[in-house]
Design a protein around this motif. Structure first.
Motif, PDB file in Angstrom:
ATOM      1  N   GLN A 179      56.473  35.585  26.594  1.00  0.00           N
ATOM      2  CA  GLN A 179      56.875  35.819  25.208  1.00  0.00           C
ATOM      3  C   GLN A 179      56.135  37.023  24.642  1.00  0.00           C
ATOM      4  O   GLN A 179      54.919  37.159  24.842  1.00  0.00           O
ATOM      5  CB  GLN A 179      56.587  34.582  24.373  1.00  0.00           C
TER       6      GLN A 179
ATOM      7  N   PHE B 244      66.039  39.349  28.208  1.00  0.00           N
ATOM      8  CA  PHE B 244      65.575  38.319  27.275  1.00  0.00           C
ATOM      9  C   PHE B 244      66.536  37.138  27.314  1.00  0.00           C
ATOM     10  O   PHE B 244      67.703  37.270  27.711  1.00  0.00           O
ATOM     11  CB  PHE B 244      65.445  38.881  25.847  1.00  0.00           C
TER      12      PHE B 244
ATOM     13  N   GLU C 135      67.011  33.793  24.649  1.00  0.00           N
ATOM     14  CA  GLU C 135      66.419  33.204  23.443  1.00  0.00           C
ATOM     15  C   GLU C 135      67.536  32.670  22.539  1.00  0.00           C
ATOM     16  O   GLU C 135      68.660  33.176  22.576  1.00  0.00           O
ATOM     17  CB  GLU C 135      65.640  34.304  22.712  1.00  0.00           C
TER      18      GLU C 135
ATOM     19  N   SER D 214      65.860  31.104  16.880  1.00  0.00           N
ATOM     20  CA  SER D 214      64.511  31.630  17.023  1.00  0.00           C
ATOM     21  C   SER D 214      64.475  33.101  16.574  1.00  0.00           C
ATOM     22  O   SER D 214      63.660  33.491  15.742  1.00  0.00           O
ATOM     23  CB  SER D 214      64.071  31.494  18.487  1.00  0.00           C
ATOM     24  N   LEU D 215      65.403  33.899  17.114  1.00  0.00           N
ATOM     25  CA  LEU D 215      65.406  35.342  16.818  1.00  0.00           C
ATOM     26  C   LEU D 215      65.575  35.624  15.329  1.00  0.00           C
ATOM     27  O   LEU D 215      64.899  36.492  14.761  1.00  0.00           O
ATOM     28  CB  LEU D 215      66.546  36.030  17.583  1.00  0.00           C
TER      29      LEU D 215
ATOM     30  N   GLN E 119      61.207  32.587  14.329  1.00  0.00           N
ATOM     31  CA  GLN E 119      60.290  33.641  14.760  1.00  0.00           C
ATOM     32  C   GLN E 119      60.475  34.954  13.994  1.00  0.00           C
ATOM     33  O   GLN E 119      59.768  35.925  14.255  1.00  0.00           O
ATOM     34  CB  GLN E 119      60.484  33.904  16.264  1.00  0.00           C
TER      35      GLN E 119
ATOM     36  N   ILE F  24      60.029  40.453  14.989  1.00  0.00           N
ATOM     37  CA  ILE F  24      60.108  39.069  15.471  1.00  0.00           C
ATOM     38  C   ILE F  24      58.800  38.707  16.175  1.00  0.00           C
ATOM     39  O   ILE F  24      58.289  39.465  17.001  1.00  0.00           O
ATOM     40  CB  ILE F  24      61.309  38.915  16.427  1.00  0.00           C
TER      41      ILE F  24
ATOM     42  N   VAL G  72      59.638  36.668  21.421  1.00  0.00           N
ATOM     43  CA  VAL G  72      60.931  36.648  22.126  1.00  0.00           C
ATOM     44  C   VAL G  72      60.639  36.386  23.597  1.00  0.00           C
ATOM     45  O   VAL G  72      59.710  36.975  24.170  1.00  0.00           O
ATOM     46  CB  VAL G  72      61.677  37.991  21.975  1.00  0.00           C
ATOM     47  N   SER G  73      61.433  35.489  24.217  1.00  0.00           N
ATOM     48  CA  SER G  73      61.221  35.158  25.633  1.00  0.00           C
ATOM     49  C   SER G  73      61.908  36.171  26.536  1.00  0.00           C
ATOM     50  O   SER G  73      63.113  36.409  26.412  1.00  0.00           O
ATOM     51  CB  SER G  73      61.788  33.768  25.942  1.00  0.00           C
TER      52      SER G  73
END
Lengths: 441, 477
Positions: free
Chosen positions: A217, A391, A393, A397-398, A402, A434, A437-438
């Motif tokens: 992340q 990525f 996600e 979350s985006l 986050q 953000i 981010v994964s």
């Protein structure tokens, strides 16, 4: 072409039988397309095309035909007569359409663009003069585009524009490049030169040894052009009533209890008034100036086509058949772009994303790649270009848990698509900072 | 129409090094039944020409739907003007290119023409299948559809080239949507992968009838299934997922115009470079990939490409070694490599560029049961639902509609939202089993996007079932 279309519309009216109704849409363009590669011209040409789509209705039975227009009146009238006959022959064999809905109240409109484009030869000389001896690659697309609507109630709508869109990348080597676009209605060489100069500056950073990061992340800044790609993916079934009713929307968890939300700074609307697309659609409805889709992070309203309106018993808001936004507007935040690298501190500055898709659509989970100028930032300084990363996600979350901030400044992005015709879609949106981010590969 | 346009072209053809006229007429009919209700049928007739001129080293094109003598004359003038405008700054010196002036014909094989049934009868077939798509209330949306496309093309050149090609395509489609709370599962007839050349006989050939019920049952099974586990394991792909794997991680990287940089601003570049051909180990020695325009039912079978080059079967990868790129006449000259006849345009209003045509993985010798039997821990996936790959066509992630675990040589638990990811340059080297001809299916992708200006085109892919070792697999959230 407006007079020509209206002449054809009057002709169609004259050919109808007394129990028949028609709706028709005209679309056409005169385009120049010039491809570039390595700072030189790769493939230049012109396309002149005109299409007419005709919906013939008797009672609740209807069939739709589309044909190419030659712009020779006699020939096009003959083609229309043939098409009407083919459609008319089909009607007795078709069942009534329970979801047929079209505008019966006449709302004629006219929006005529001014042609301020210089000769293409002048623009071509400007481009070559600016980019020669560099690895410049892309396309210049320009010219007129026309959309019209007519029906047997006497409604007439017209929308014309004369625009250009230079969509290009400046390469250092391999996949290291800066992507930029210069689009509008009034060509100015100085604007191109400024954009090109900015790209040259960014290109210098791409010459540094690229950084490779491990999956994990990371803190991220998405420039408006990168955030645009995420919102474009959401436009695929994200905002239409039909996709919501059939539970195919990627925002399903926004609609079902317990409802998931975006960050309260996220307000999205279809902003027809400030976009470039026509304000009318092909069943004759005129669109409202704005439709708010997401308000302060929560679902607000869907885009409703006439067909969905009839099917689900809701009033239409003039959406197109696909129920996807054409003039998407994400409200500005309050964070100044000027401080973004410093505030990012350590993380990834992403100018462009690429090839997004859903890894779990119902959960709003998306995947995609970084592309072009993506940088590794450390302690508020751009350190190196980053090799491409994937990525994966969720949008909650985006754009939700986050999301730290949206920038106060926004960019107006004119879509560069030329599938079948030059697109008239546009978006206005900020950048997004953000927290995590994964990245997976 | 052919005679009239031919007469006009030869009357108007200018005194230039090369001039061609490419005429395309397309008639399509789209019939759809959604939730047992016929949607309004859509008919589309499209026709126009593209004029291409090469003169004194420059190239230009002009496309028009005005087929009158005046319209063609204007198009020739415009195309010629382009050759003059770009001469000093052109990437390619076209004076060194000798384009073909071939003569020939091609026509699709059609055993049961589209018009042999009335539209009412065709709607009845769709109603019949639609009725099987919703066994219970958890199926909340469904549709059945048939898209028929018929094209007539001819290509004329200023030195007697004359090619006439007629294609008939049928693209059947079924989609079933199952839902419970925030869980939605979709099953389709291989995405849009079951399009073929031919007529209504295709419906029997692909087993269209009865598929609605099968897909509905599978959607309901997925609704009740757990998420696909996250694990590195063996992966077995059905042909309707193999087509995407081939398309994205073999087809696009091998396109020569990408390798030459033309597509870097849009579709992307390639991890493959010109110097790799002839020796690069693209996959395991089980991998044999062909450009094959000879299967009559496949979407992109044709006699000649849109630059008039004759089409014939060519091995692109043989026993894992990269041999030949997907490059047409122009790209071959630019790269000084032998290629294939794949300069293709989506319609009269777009110029030819290097495209995939029929790009197939050749069948091996292993039966499906044998493939499954040899796997201790793995997963079988079918029907693509998601595709994403980097601009060099290397790092990919694909999702499928259907997953089924393989445990100790047996197909066991159905799992939902199966995904996998990998890197093209290494993935194909992990190909360890290739299914036999019984597992081989002729499919395709109807909407491959590429080019500036953009073009969406039909391409064919045929493949057996294939197995790969040690792939990163994962499920939904």
């Amino acid at each position: 072409m407006q007079d020509y279309f209206y002449t054809l519309a009057d002709f169609i009216s004259s050919q109808l039988r007394k129990d028949e109704i028609y709706l028709c849409e005209f679309s056409g363009e005169q385009s120049d397309f010039i491809r570039f590669n390595r700072g030189k011209i790769r493939q230049p040409g012109s396309v002149e095309q005109y299409y007419l789509e005709l919906d013939l209705i008797r009672g609740n039975r209807h069939a739709i035909g589309k044909l190419t227009l030659s712009s020779q009146l006699r020939l096009d009238q003959d083609r229309i007569v043939t098409l009407l006959s083919q459609l008319r022959d089909q009607l007795p064999h078709l069942p009534a359409d329970p979801y047929l809905l079209y505008a019966t109240e006449v709302q004629s409109t006219e929006s005529i663009g001014r042609n301020d484009l210089p000769e293409t030869s002048i623009i071509l000389a400007d481009i070559i003069d600016t980019v020669q001896h560099t690895d410049f690659v892309g396309i210049y697309a320009s010219g007129s585009s026309f959309t019209g609507f007519a029906n047997s109630f006497g409604q007439r709508n017209w929308h014309s524009r004369y625009s250009f869109n230079l969509d290009w990348s400046l390469y250092y080597k391999k996949d290291k490049a800066v992507k930029t676009a210069y689009a509008g209605f009034n060509w100015e060489k100085i604007q191109l030169q400024n954009k090109f100069s900015n790209a040259l500056t960014q290109l210098e950073v791409l010459k540094y040894q690229p950084r490779v990061i491990k999956p994990g992340q990371y803190r991220v800044y998405l420039a408006p052009t990168a955030l645009y790609e995420i919102l474009q993916l959401l436009c695929w079934n994200g905002f239409g009533l039909k996709a919501q009713q059939t539970k195919e929307t990627p925002l399903l968890r926004m609609l079902a209890e317990p409802k998931q939300t975006f960050h309260s700074s996220v307000t999205l609307c279809e902003n027809t008034a400030d976009g470039l697309s026509p304000i009318f659609q092909n069943q004759g409805f005129v669109k409202p100036n704005q439709v708010t889709l997401i308000q302060q992070g929560a679902f607000h309203a869907a885009l409703v086509s006439p067909r969905s309106a009839k099917e689900y018993g809701i009033t239409t808001n003039g959406a197109n058949d696909e129920e996807s936004p054409t003039s998407l507007d994400l409200a500005a935040g309050d964070f100044p772009s000027l401080n973004i690298v410093e505030t990012l501190d350590t993380g990834i500055y992403i100018n462009n994303l690429w090839y997004l898709n859903y890894s779990d659509r119902a959960a709003g989970r998306i995947t995609g790649m970084t592309r072009f100028a993506t940088f590794w930032v450390e302690q508020g300084e751009i350190i190196a270009p980053l090799n491409v990363m994937r990525f994966d996600e969720t949008v909650y979350s985006l754009l939700g848990s986050q999301l730290i901030a949206l920038t106060a400044e926004r960019e107006f992005i004119i879509r560069t698509d030329t599938y079948e015709k030059r697109s008239d879609h546009s978006s206005r949106l900020p950048g997004a900072l953000i927290a995590a981010v994964s990245f997976t590969l | 129409m052919l005679d009239l346009i031919k007469q006009r072209f030869h009357k108007l053809v200018p005194s230039v090094d090369f001039c061609s006229l490419r005429y395309v007429a397309q008639h399509s009919e789209n019939l759809t039944v959604r939730q047992d209700i016929a949607q309004p049928p859509l008919y589309h007739d499209d026709e126009g020409v593209m004029i291409t001129v090469i003169h004194k080293g420059g190239l230009g094109y002009a496309a028009t739907s005005d087929l009158s003598e005046t319209g063609l004359r204007q198009a020739i003038i415009k195309a010629t003007q382009w050759t003059q405008l770009n001469q000093p700054n052109q990437l390619i010196d076209f004076s060194k290119l000798t384009l073909p002036h071939q003569q020939g014909e091609y026509a699709s094989v059609v055993r049961k023409p589209w018009n042999s049934l009335s539209n009412q009868a065709k709607f009845d077939l769709l109603y019949q299948e639609s009725a099987q798509c919703h066994p219970n209330h958890k199926i909340i949306d469904w549709q059945t559809a048939l898209l028929s496309i018929q094209t007539e093309q001819f290509y004329l050149t200023n030195q007697g080239g004359e090619i006439q090609q007629t294609h008939h395509y049928l693209l059947p489609y079924i989609k079933v949507v199952a839902n419970q709370y925030v869980n939605t599962q979709i099953r389709t007839l291989g995405g849009h992968g079951y399009g073929r050349q031919g007529g209504l006989e295709i419906l029997d050939e692909i087993g269209f009838f009865g598929k609605g019920q099968q897909l509905a049952e599978e959607a309901l099974q997925l609704l009740a299934a757990p998420n696909c586990p996250t694990h590195r394991m063996d992966l077995v792909l059905a042909p309707d997922q193999m087509i995407l794997q081939i398309h994205e991680s073999i087809g696009h990287p091998l396109e020569l115009d990408r390798i030459l940089g033309d597509e870097r601003n849009y579709a992307g570049t390639s991890f493959v470079t010109v110097d790799m051909f002839g020796h690069y180990q693209y996959g395991s020695n089980l991998l044999n990939v062909t450009y094959d325009p000879t299967l009559p039912e496949q979407l992109a079978s044709y006699g000649f490409d849109d630059d008039g080059l004759p089409a014939e079967k060519v091995y692109l990868i043989r026993q894992g070694i990269l041999i030949t790129p997907l490059g047409g006449h122009l790209s071959q000259a630019r790269a000084r490599l032998a290629g294939v006849a794949n300069a293709r345009a989506t319609n009269w209003n777009r110029p030819p560029i290097d495209r995939m045509a029929n790009l197939n993985v050749e069948p091996g010798h292993t039966r499906f049961e044998e493939i499954i039997h040899t796997i201790e821990r793995g997963i079988f996936m079918k029907s693509n639902s998601s595709w994403s790959i980097d601009d060099s066509r290397n790092k990919f992630q694909f999702g499928c509609e259907w997953g089924q675990l393989i445990e100790n040589g047996e197909l066991t638990q159905v799992v939902k939202n199966p995904n996998y990811r990998g890197i093209s340059a290494t993935f194909w080297r992990n190909l360890n089993q290739v299914g036999n001809r019984e597992t081989f299916e002729v499919l395709g992708v109807p909407n491959c996007g590429k080019g500036e200006p953009n073009q969406g085109i039909m391409v064919g892919h045929a493949s057996p079932v294939c197995a790969f070792t040690q792939v990163d697999v994962f499920g939904g959230s």
